[in-house]
Write an enzyme that holds these catalytic residues in place. Structure first.
Site, PDB file in Angstrom:
ATOM      1  N   ASN A 148      -9.645   0.719   9.837  1.00 47.24           N
ATOM      2  CA  ASN A 148      -8.689   0.532  10.927  1.00 47.24           C
ATOM      3  C   ASN A 148      -9.203   1.163  12.221  1.00 47.24           C
ATOM      4  O   ASN A 148      -9.616   0.473  13.156  1.00 47.24           O
ATOM      5  CB  ASN A 148      -7.337   1.107  10.537  1.00 47.24           C
ATOM      6  CG  ASN A 148      -6.254   0.891  11.596  1.00 47.24           C
ATOM      7  OD1 ASN A 148      -5.142   1.351  11.462  1.00 47.24           O
ATOM      8  ND2 ASN A 148      -6.553   0.173  12.657  1.00 47.24           N
ATOM      9  N   THR A 149      -9.209   2.503  12.277  1.00 40.39           N
ATOM     10  CA  THR A 149      -9.542   3.202  13.518  1.00 40.39           C
ATOM     11  C   THR A 149     -10.925   2.836  14.040  1.00 40.39           C
ATOM     12  O   THR A 149     -11.123   2.695  15.254  1.00 40.39           O
ATOM     13  CB  THR A 149      -9.445   4.723  13.312  1.00 40.39           C
ATOM     14  OG1 THR A 149      -8.149   5.044  12.807  1.00 40.39           O
ATOM     15  CG2 THR A 149      -9.669   5.469  14.608  1.00 40.39           C
ATOM     16  N   GLY A 197      -8.702   8.612  10.176  1.00 43.05           N
ATOM     17  CA  GLY A 197      -9.027   8.557  11.599  1.00 43.05           C
ATOM     18  C   GLY A 197     -10.144   9.470  12.051  1.00 43.05           C
ATOM     19  O   GLY A 197     -10.432   9.547  13.247  1.00 43.05           O
ATOM     20  N   LYS A 255       0.862  -1.186   0.000  1.00 42.81           N
ATOM     21  CA  LYS A 255       0.000   0.000   0.000  1.00 42.81           C
ATOM     22  C   LYS A 255       0.895   1.231   0.000  1.00 42.81           C
ATOM     23  O   LYS A 255       1.632   1.486   0.949  1.00 42.81           O
ATOM     24  CB  LYS A 255      -0.908   0.019   1.226  1.00 42.81           C
ATOM     25  CG  LYS A 255      -1.816   1.259   1.256  1.00 42.81           C
ATOM     26  CD  LYS A 255      -2.599   1.359   2.549  1.00 42.81           C
ATOM     27  CE  LYS A 255      -3.380   2.673   2.588  1.00 42.81           C
ATOM     28  NZ  LYS A 255      -4.040   2.906   3.887  1.00 42.81           N
ATOM     29  N   ALA A 297      -9.908   5.239   4.641  1.00 40.42           N
ATOM     30  CA  ALA A 297      -9.803   6.406   5.522  1.00 40.42           C
ATOM     31  C   ALA A 297     -11.154   7.089   5.733  1.00 40.42           C
ATOM     32  O   ALA A 297     -11.871   7.404   4.782  1.00 40.42           O
ATOM     33  CB  ALA A 297      -8.796   7.423   5.002  1.00 40.42           C
ATOM     34  N   GLY A 298     -11.480   7.302   6.997  1.00 46.25           N
ATOM     35  CA  GLY A 298     -12.686   8.040   7.352  1.00 46.25           C
ATOM     36  C   GLY A 298     -13.889   7.179   7.674  1.00 46.25           C
ATOM     37  O   GLY A 298     -14.916   7.696   8.112  1.00 46.25           O
TER      38      GLY A 298
END
Length: 266
Positions: free
Chosen positions: A216-217, A168, A106, A194-195
């Site tokens: 992830n987050t 995040g 990535k 992301a987001g």
């Protein structure tokens, strides 16, 4: 017959790699490596992305994330988080490939490290061109711009990973039309990255036609990471099924769901 069991989705092919799950997970922000492993397994993901500069997968003398996944089906997707330009990213991935043999990567080059964590797309394109020519399968993190996505495809990217919102932030998809435009612009997989803040965000991404989602987050910082991992798994499957099923047309006025033929007029 259970109708849900009749749903069969095609596997997701990125470069030479075939994934059964359309959910990719991250490894950051977990309290420990054991929780990272357990949540990843609950998610059903085939791939976990790892920031090589921040999570140890190379030094065997220290606690190593690789050790926690040795007896699982999960493979690693090294990422270049922390690299500020193309040169740094290229050097990092060459070292990773030499040390681990992993060429499925990535590419992530952040331009604004203070506030938005938005990618530097110019440096990303430069690095993508070099790495793709060297045989890497490049999954390129980028902004939600269909022109840049098409340029990355031309540079040799195996997949593009447009952000839904700042990394995040948990804000969810801020520009749904751009995700649709990117999907229309390229002929390589589109992974929304992301987001993503909750399961419904992941489902919406898939309903828009994305080929996959990276989370992830939202999982790592949930009160119950394992339960959120399960939710993300099912959300991606449901969103994909909804997209393939075909959405009903939106209408400005009500439309009776029950037949009205034969009902006497009062």
């Amino acid at each position: 017959m259970d109708r849900v069991s009749t749903f069969k989705d095609s596997e997701l092919k990125i470069g030479s790699k075939v994934l059964r799950s359309r959910l990719i997970v991250g490894s950051g922000k977990y309290k420990d490596f054991a929780t990272t492993r357990d949540a990843t397994l609950e998610s059903g993901a085939d791939v976990i992305t790892v920031a090589v500069r921040r999570v140890n997968i190379l030094d065997t003398k220290q606690e190593n994330l690789l050790d926690y996944f040795k007896d699982t089906h999960v493979s690693f997707l090294p990422n270049s988080a922390g690299c500020a330009n193309a040169k740094e990213a290229i050097t990092l991935f060459r070292l990773v490939k030499e040390a681990t043999g992993i060429g499925f990567i990535k590419l992530e080059i952040i331009g604004d490290t203070q506030k938005t964590l938005y990618p530097d797309v110019i440096e990303t394109i430069k690095a993508c061109e070099v790495l793709a020519k060297e045989g890497f399968s490049v999954l390129a993190y980028t902004n939600d711009d269909p022109i840049i996505a098409k340029t990355l495809e031309s540079a040799g990217a195996s997949a593009v990973m447009p952000l839904a919102a700042p990394i995040g932030s948990g804000l969810g998809i801020q520009n749904r039309y751009n995700i649709i435009f990117i999907k229309e612009a390229v002929n390589i997989p589109v992974i929304v990255d992301a987001g993503i803040g909750c399961a419904s965000d992941a489902s919406i991404a898939m309903e828009l036609g994305a080929d996959g989602v990276l989370s992830n987050t939202a999982i790592a910082t949930a009160s119950n990471p394992l339960l959120m991992a399960q939710a993300m798994k099912h959300a991606v499957i449901a969103g994909r099924a909804s997209f393939l099923a075909g959405r009903m047309l939106k209408k400005p006025y009500a439309s009776a769901s029950s037949p009205i033929d034969g009902i006497p007029k009062l």
